[in-house]
Write a protein that holds these residues in place. Structure first.
Motif, mmCIF file in Angstrom:
data_model
loop_
_atom_site.group_PDB
_atom_site.id
_atom_site.type_symbol
_atom_site.label_atom_id
_atom_site.label_comp_id
_atom_site.label_asym_id
_atom_site.label_seq_id
_atom_site.Cartn_x
_atom_site.Cartn_y
_atom_site.Cartn_z
ATOM 1 N N PRO A 191 0.817 -1.221 0.000
ATOM 2 C CA PRO A 191 0.000 0.000 0.000
ATOM 3 C C PRO A 191 0.847 1.266 0.000
ATOM 4 N N ASP A 192 0.399 2.263 -0.747
ATOM 5 C CA ASP A 192 1.037 3.578 -0.908
ATOM 6 C C ASP A 192 2.239 3.572 -1.842
ATOM 7 N N ALA A 250 -7.701 -1.825 -7.705
ATOM 8 C CA ALA A 250 -7.756 -2.450 -6.377
ATOM 9 C C ALA A 250 -7.462 -1.442 -5.263
ATOM 10 N N GLY A 251 -8.118 -0.283 -5.328
ATOM 11 C CA GLY A 251 -7.933 0.706 -4.274
ATOM 12 C C GLY A 251 -6.545 1.302 -4.226
ATOM 13 N N GLY A 252 -5.791 1.156 -5.318
ATOM 14 C CA GLY A 252 -4.461 1.739 -5.389
ATOM 15 C C GLY A 252 -3.347 0.805 -4.987
ATOM 16 N N THR A 253 -3.644 -0.490 -4.799
ATOM 17 C CA THR A 253 -2.593 -1.447 -4.441
ATOM 18 C C THR A 253 -2.212 -2.336 -5.620
ATOM 19 N N THR A 301 -20.435 2.526 -12.766
ATOM 20 C CA THR A 301 -20.293 1.187 -12.204
ATOM 21 C C THR A 301 -21.575 0.385 -12.379
ATOM 22 N N SER A 334 -11.413 -5.590 -12.844
ATOM 23 C CA SER A 334 -10.522 -4.684 -12.109
ATOM 24 C C SER A 334 -10.781 -3.257 -12.589
ATOM 25 N N LEU A 365 -8.777 2.755 -10.858
ATOM 26 C CA LEU A 365 -8.900 3.889 -9.952
ATOM 27 C C LEU A 365 -8.398 5.147 -10.653
#
Length: 327
Positions: A78-79, A101-104, A288, A311, A314
């Motif tokens: 993450p990050d 995936a939420g940025g991961t 969506t 997927s 984002l």
């Protein structure tokens, strides 16, 4: 399809589609086909570039050239994904990059120009990147849709007669094999930055005569080794949602499902691949809710589809180019 924007209108949409048909067509030729002046086309083009993310660039067609084309899926700490994605975006062999995936997760396409370049990325740099936790690599085997086939063509923005009037005419060079020679590199270096670079600009960059530049360009385009593509923000069309679809089919249904996907309006790109799934597709939709409707409807009804994973992006870090914030 209609423009859903306070800034752009249906003429802008028609200009976009004209550029998808022939990205090097002159403003006067586009204007004559669309029934407006060349000055009007030029103004719309400049505004689309400034506010709609429009870029017109030359692309080497890996499939026609017999080169590897891979889609990679990286799971990251993450990050760390944005910084890794930015580093990948600066590589000339990456063609598009998205965060999911939420940025991961990073999903990207790469076209290594040699086995050495491929191994350097897949076996060298990525495995040694400590913040990359997992790598899934999918090699493209067959393209069902995408590449030189633009997504807007599916919506019949222009009539068949208008498309025919805009299509480039390359002459007899079409019989030549798809091949890029070392001496083509200065020419392509300019076109990969600006697919609308003029013949005098290409002449200065290559040191060739203008007639030689025109002949070589015609040969490269006609053989399919290179094509001119456009990128733009799909948000200006009212389609802000994009997702990569990882589809598994039975072997017997692979080609049939791929052909069916190619006919769906939602699909901007679809290819058969070797890897954890055997088809990878990119869907572009309004919301969506529309993505759900597509997954549970047209895609879900295809006979032979065994598994689908979606997927949603984002953020799209790179499409065809990676312009700096100052551009």
């Amino acid at each position: 399809m209609r423009m859903e924007s306070d800034t752009f209108d249906d003429l802008d949409l028609r200009v976009l589609d004209a550029l998808e048909v022939n990205g090097r067509a002159s403003f006067s030729r586009i204007g004559a086909v669309l029934g407006v002046s060349d000055q009007t086309v030029a103004r719309r083009y400049r505004r689309l570039c400034a506010e709609g993310g429009l870029r017109v660039v030359a692309v080497r067609d890996a499939q026609r050239l017999g080169q590897d084309h891979w889609t990679l899926r990286l799971r990251c700490v993450p990050d760390s994904a944005p910084a890794i994605a930015d580093a990948l975006a600066k590589r000339p062999d990456t063609s598009w990059i998205g965060l999911a995936a939420g940025g991961t997760e990073i999903i990207f396409g790469t076209r290594p120009r040699s086995a050495g370049d491929r191994d350097d990325l897949l076996l060298g740099k990525l495995p040694r990147t400590p913040r990359v936790l997992e790598i899934h690599a999918h090699q493209m085997l067959h393209r069902f849709y995408g590449g030189p086939s633009g997504w807007l063509r599916k919506f019949a923005v222009l009539s068949d007669d208008e498309v025919a009037a805009l299509r480039p005419r390359h002459g007899t060079e079409a019989r030549e094999p798809a091949r890029i020679e070392p001496e083509d590199e200065p020419l392509l270096a300019v076109l990969e930055r600006d697919g609308r670079a003029t013949h005098p600009e290409l002449q200065r960059a290559t040191g060739r005569s203008e007639s030689a530049v025109k002949r070589r360009l015609a040969s490269l385009f006609a053989s399919g080794a290179v094509y001119v593509d456009v990128e733009y923000h799909s948000e200006i069309l009212g389609y802000p949602t994009a997702a990569v679809l990882w589809i598994t089919t039975s072997p017997a249904a692979l080609h049939r499902v791929g052909q069916a996907l190619a006919a769906h309006d939602e699909i901007a790109h679809a290819a058969a691949t070797a890897g954890p799934s055997n088809i990878i597709a990119t869907a572009v939709v309004r919301s969506t809710a529309d993505l759900y409707a597509y997954l549970s409807g047209p895609l879900g009804r295809l006979e032979g589809v065994q598994h689908v994973e979606a997927s949603p992006f984002l953020r799209r870090v790179k499409q065809l180019t990676y312009p700096s914030p100052a551009r």
